[in-house]
Design a protein around this motif. Structure first.
Motif, PDB file in Angstrom:
ATOM      1  N   UNK A   1      28.181  54.976  13.180  1.00  0.00           N
ATOM      2  CA  UNK A   1      27.908  54.060  14.286  1.00  0.00           C
ATOM      3  C   UNK A   1      28.157  52.602  13.947  1.00  0.00           C
TER       4      UNK A   1
ATOM      5  N   UNK B   1      19.651  61.643   6.904  1.00  0.00           N
ATOM      6  CA  UNK B   1      20.605  60.560   6.642  1.00  0.00           C
ATOM      7  C   UNK B   1      21.914  60.789   7.395  1.00  0.00           C
TER       8      UNK B   1
ATOM      9  N   UNK C   1      22.230  62.541  10.123  1.00  0.00           N
ATOM     10  CA  UNK C   1      21.924  62.324  11.535  1.00  0.00           C
ATOM     11  C   UNK C   1      21.918  60.837  11.853  1.00  0.00           C
ATOM     12  N   UNK C   2      21.379  60.048  10.921  1.00  0.00           N
ATOM     13  CA  UNK C   2      21.326  58.601  11.098  1.00  0.00           C
ATOM     14  C   UNK C   2      22.736  58.021  11.121  1.00  0.00           C
TER      15      UNK C   2
ATOM     16  N   UNK D   1      24.840  60.609  14.130  1.00  0.00           N
ATOM     17  CA  UNK D   1      24.217  61.126  15.346  1.00  0.00           C
ATOM     18  C   UNK D   1      24.147  62.638  15.319  1.00  0.00           C
TER      19      UNK D   1
END
Lengths: 343, 311
Positions: free
Chosen positions: B63, B123, B125-126, B129
């Motif tokens: 991101x 991590x 997922x962070x 996403x």
């Protein structure tokens, strides 16, 4: 002998209240949680109820993991079993308390069934068999074809239920708070007393070295199953309460992340200690609530960091103080008690 | 009722997925054999492998990387970079964490690996996403190998079969015929005696971790390729490969290989034949039921060492 205050007989050593300060503190502090709902706002009362509910589940984990030393990775499954059984029993109009007891008993039965491999194996194998239970339970509760057993994948809990049968209605958040508080106090007393009886001592013997315990004449298998039954009952009971607290059932509430959360709470507070479990649940719950609010306010995606923080906390606690924060606090207390003339 | 062609196709698919599981399972038993660590984060390590390929191939899925600012590596480059990350991760894990847990009770080590699993998946997922991330077409094998009876085995599964066979043979030869392999075996059987003979335990642990993570990452990548991209469902292979390693006997590499093939077969047969009766998603549950059976009947597995305890 180093300086300090010592007990002179067994009775005072094993007493529930060992110092006069403790009696006074209890008399002063016990009314506080009963008065809190009249002072605090709704959000905090709700959070406190959740803390009491999780405290019961973590105390159950403490009986299995802290006392008997069996690694159980199925907190989510046990709570789900308790929750769905409670929901089904509520449908029959039995009332809240009998439903939660039945929920606890069903969870205890499943816990004992999955503890049966303890007859041959221990440690890692028990951890895996309960982890398998977690995945089997998630599949089972998501399965539409098993509706005749669990009563529906998603269910809503009726808002107004009687405590026993149709009597004493439990409808508001405050009522749920009081039910959770009283149950938590009862289960905390149960676990405190369990660790003082012969059963608790056999559990600890099995935990330390099960071979030595067996040589000393303790029936290891039976004790492990008993620990599974008691702990499973507590976790199932708290699952039922959790269902009432949310008011809605979904398998998504009972995943492996719940297990990890409870492990953080127990390990942070102190494994094998009732006060440690309570302290851990309270601190971690408040921290979690704060973190969730903080992350959702400032960075949307960052809630995924919560498991990262949890993991880091577990590893640091295990590396630095394996006995948990309560043991560290105890050392501090001893230091202050002897200060400044320690010898 | 049971059609021979269907049955054969299911068996082929089972062997294919079992071969990929075998890579992840061999990573597990390698680390258990040498260091005694029961790694509950194995599924998450496979997940790391799968997602890092996607990240290296297209960095803008992270991101904070603006799209188009960093050029992605090509297909082969992404694979190599991911395996390098795996090797670095092995060194890092040993230096930063497992060094402090040598000689600690097995309970602590299990909980540490559980926590590590949470860290890895949180991590990832962070970073990218919770969504499925498709692999670029350049690294997806789009060919099939035709087999008799009308069955065919798809590219990733074929690579998995070849690679896992190669890995199991290479590991057996490595442990038997090379100096490093015998050092690893010595360290596995008695750490203190090995240390007294001048073996650097730290180095053996690092070698074991890097080998294990590299193999596991390859398994994760192949699993992702079979799905067309990386998804968080890869995590659940962690529990399925436990069935394989318990059946094979925890510390045996060939045992893990055979166990994984059995598990893959069970899963595919369960998916194809039992699922219509008991409801969707039963395929991966069947190996778990098999696991409970194995634990009670054959706790040391096919090739496991039976441990004799003393007080």
């Amino acid at each position: 002998m180093p300086c300090g205050e010592y007990f002179t007989d067994y009775g005072s050593r094993m007493g529930l209240f060992r110092w006069r300060t403790q009696r006074i503190a209890l008399a002063l502090a016990l009314p506080i949680p009963f008065l809190l709902p009249f002072v605090l706002g709704g959000g905090t009362v709700s959070l406190l109820s959740k803390i009491y509910i999780f405290a019961i589940a973590v105390l159950g984990l403490n009986v299995i993991l802290g006392y008997a030393g069996e690694i159980v990775l199925a907190q989510g499954a046990f709570m789900a079993i308790g929750a769905y059984s409670t929901s089904r029993m509520l449908g029959t109009g039995a009332g809240l308390l009998p439903s939660m007891v039945i929920g606890g008993l069903v969870a205890a039965g499943v816990a004992v069934a999955f503890g049966l491999p303890a007859f041959r194996v221990k440690g890692f194998y028990i951890a895996i068999s309960t982890l398998a239970l977690q995945f089997i339970a998630e599949w089972f509760f998501l399965n539409d074809k098993a509706t005749f057993i669990h009563g529906g994948v998603q269910q809503s809990i009726p808002v107004d239920v009687g405590l026993i049968g149709g009597f004493v209605s439990v409808s508001s958040r405050t009522d749920i708070y009081f039910v959770a508080l009283v149950s938590m106090l009862l289960f905390a007393m149960l676990s405190l007393n369990l660790s003082r009886t012969g059963i608790g001592r056999s559990f600890r013997a099995v935990h330390e070295n099960d071979l030595a315990a067996a040589v000393l004449g303790i029936n290891v298998f039976q004790n492990k199953l008993l620990a599974f039954a008691i702990g499973g009952f507590m976790i199932g009971f708290s699952g039922g309460l959790y269902a009432i607290w949310i008011g809605f059932l979904d398998p998504g509430f009972f995943t492996i992340e719940l297990t990890l959360e409870h492990y953080v709470m127990l390990l942070f507070g102190g494994l094998g200690r009732v006060w440690g479990a309570l302290l851990g649940v309270a601190v971690v719950s408040f921290l979690l609530d704060y973190l969730r609010n903080f992350f959702t306010a400032y960075a949307g995606d960052a809630t995924a960091l919560i498991p990262v923080i949890f993991g880091a906390v577990i590893i640091i606690v295990l590396a630095v103080e394996p006995k948990g924060v309560l043991a560290a606090l105890g050392q501090l207390k001893e230091y202050l008690r002897k200060w400044p003339y320690a010898y | 009722m049971v059609d021979a062609g269907n049955l054969f196709a299911t068996i082929v698919a089972g062997i294919g997925i079992g071969a990929i599981y075998a890579l992840i399972a061999m990573g597990f038993s390698l680390i258990y054999k040498v260091t005694g660590v029961l790694n509950f984060a194995q599924g998450q390590l496979a997940l790391v492998g799968a997602y890092f390929v996607a990240i290296f191939a297209a960095p803008s899925i992270v991101w904070f990387v603006p799209s188009g600012s960093v050029a992605g590596l090509g297909g082969i480059g992404a694979l190599v970079a991911t395996i390098l990350v795996g090797i670095l991760l092995g060194i890092l894990l040993e230096r930063a964490i497992f060094r402090f847990f040598i000689g600690e009770p097995v309970l602590s080590v299990i909980i540490v690996t559980l926590a590590l699993g949470g860290i890895f998946s949180g991590f990832i997922r962070f970073l990218v996403g919770p969504n499925f991330r498709a692999y670029p077409a350049s690294i997806l094998p789009d060919w099939n190998v035709p087999l008799p009876l009308g069955a065919e085995i798809s590219g990733p599964f074929a690579i998995g079969v070849v690679l896992s066979l190669a890995v199991v043979i290479a590991l057996m030869l490595f442990f038997r015929y090379t100096v490093t392999g015998s050092i690893l075996r010595a360290a596995a059987s008695d750490q203190q005696a090995a240390m007294a003979l001048g073996v650097s335990i730290e180095r053996t642990i690092i070698i074991a971790w890097t080998l294990s993570i590299a193999i596991t990452a390859i398994g994760g990548i192949l699993l992702a390729m079979a799905n067309g991209g990386a998804g968080f469902n890869i995590e659940t292979t962690g529990i399925i490969i436990f069935v394989a390693v318990v059946f094979g006997g925890l510390d045996s590499v060939p045992g893990a290989f055979i166990g994984a093939i059995v598990v893959g077969l069970l899963q595919e047969l369960g998916t194809f034949y039992v699922e219509p009766i008991v409801g969707p998603g039963f395929g991966p549950v069947l190996p778990l039921i098999f696991l409970l059976f194995i634990i009670v009947v054959l706790p040391y597995g096919l090739f496991g060492t039976e441990r004799i305890e003393r007080i």
